[in-house]
Motif scaffolding. Sequence first.
Motif, mmCIF file in Angstrom:
data_model
loop_
_atom_site.group_PDB
_atom_site.id
_atom_site.type_symbol
_atom_site.label_atom_id
_atom_site.label_comp_id
_atom_site.label_asym_id
_atom_site.label_seq_id
_atom_site.Cartn_x
_atom_site.Cartn_y
_atom_site.Cartn_z
ATOM 1 N N ILE A 223 0.827 -1.211 0.000
ATOM 2 C CA ILE A 223 0.000 0.000 0.000
ATOM 3 C C ILE A 223 0.856 1.254 0.000
ATOM 4 N N PHE A 224 1.791 1.348 0.961
ATOM 5 C CA PHE A 224 2.582 2.564 1.112
ATOM 6 C C PHE A 224 3.863 2.543 0.286
ATOM 7 N N GLY A 225 4.242 1.372 -0.209
ATOM 8 C CA GLY A 225 5.458 1.250 -0.987
ATOM 9 C C GLY A 225 5.202 1.177 -2.477
ATOM 10 N N VAL A 226 4.871 -0.012 -2.965
ATOM 11 C CA VAL A 226 4.721 -0.236 -4.403
ATOM 12 C C VAL A 226 3.625 0.642 -5.006
ATOM 13 N N PHE A 227 2.428 0.604 -4.422
ATOM 14 C CA PHE A 227 1.311 1.333 -5.032
ATOM 15 C C PHE A 227 1.515 2.842 -4.984
ATOM 16 N N ALA A 228 1.818 3.386 -3.798
ATOM 17 C CA ALA A 228 1.897 4.844 -3.636
ATOM 18 C C ALA A 228 2.991 5.461 -4.497
ATOM 19 N N THR A 229 4.122 4.767 -4.636
ATOM 20 C CA THR A 229 5.253 5.368 -5.344
ATOM 21 C C THR A 229 5.262 5.071 -6.837
#
Length: 411
Positions: A223-229
């Motif tokens: 959620i906060f790593g792959v998707f957000a960035t």
Amino acid sequence: MVGDGVSGRQRVRWIAILTAIALLGDSMILIVLPLYWEEFGLTAIWQVGVLLSVNRLIRLPINPLVGWFYRTYERRTGFFIAMSLALVTTLAYGYVQGFIWLLIARILWGVAWAFIRLGGYLTVLDHSNSRNRGELIGLYNGLWGLGGLVGMLAGGIVVEQTSIAFVTTLFAGAACFSLPTLFKVIPRSVSEQVRDKTDGKGDWFSIHTGSILLLSFTTGLVIFGVFATTLSPFVERMIDDNWTWHGLVIGAATVAGLIQAVRWAWDPFVAPMVGKRLDRMRTKGPVVFSMLLMIASLFFIAGSVHDFVLASVFLLVFQLISTIFVTLTDSLAAEVANQTDRVRMMTAHTIAIDLGAALGPLIGFLVVATVHLSFLYFMTSSWLLLLAIYWCWYEVRKKESEYSPVKNIDA
């Protein structure tokens, strides 16, 4: 008027709002940096991945120190340090150039977020019980998500119309004006509830705890790593050129900001509802399994879709599922923390999230630079599927232990 007579629910609400203000600059960077990295004085795309990861990596050694700090010193002092660092780093995003200076700013922001996040979790635990814990976690997550809403909208829309320096100055000003409120809503003394729960609890870790921490890691990674960035590059491949509407430039940053903002806009309403529903559930295992399968399916679809309309539908559905998943993971961690060692468990929870959130951009931009964005999404889908299989096995083992004379699943 906020003061000493503030209720527990109001205190959670105000600390969430302070968290949202601190988050403004970081949320903007998530949208702007992957698209305008050359304007920040960067020379290679890999530097983007490092800058979006280093604030999480620094929290891995910092989080245990922050846990010790909150056992020993005033909660108010920790939040003051955090808000001051947030102010400085937000200004830095608009006025410093080059990889090294931005690296320092991102490290300082990582320290700030470590103080804010653990302090926020402990505040929720201080003022909640088994009947409202999930609801207050949802309220806290939903309200601090407003920082993501404003930051990403500004990163996607206002930056394209004005400048990065203009937006960061506004955000730093908001952090500056919030400091007096901090002294009114955060108590000076160390919470006695936290002291009582953290003395002599050396047996807090179990198979159940480890399984939840694996979910925490996955929340950070996905959620906060792959998707957000990778949201901005994902949207950019759907849009050939910038659009204009009544003189307003609409590019990938604008669209990505709007899509992310949708989640932050509904989170203050959806997350508490989800948390309240979770509070009523005797077991949350089937929900965990279902969420993992859904997110795995969505990432698989994202790796295949190239149509903007279909991608928009996917992104909106994903945002809703991620709200549920984040609230679920935090609720599970809070349950264990309340039964064992609050500071130690929530510190481990934040470390696991930060580890995943740090690895996400590093792995993501490495894969995107060498292979393709679709391959990254297929990899992510595979990890979630494996975790769903593990969780299914774990739930079966746990049920067997409940009917066995020797209950050893958490031994």
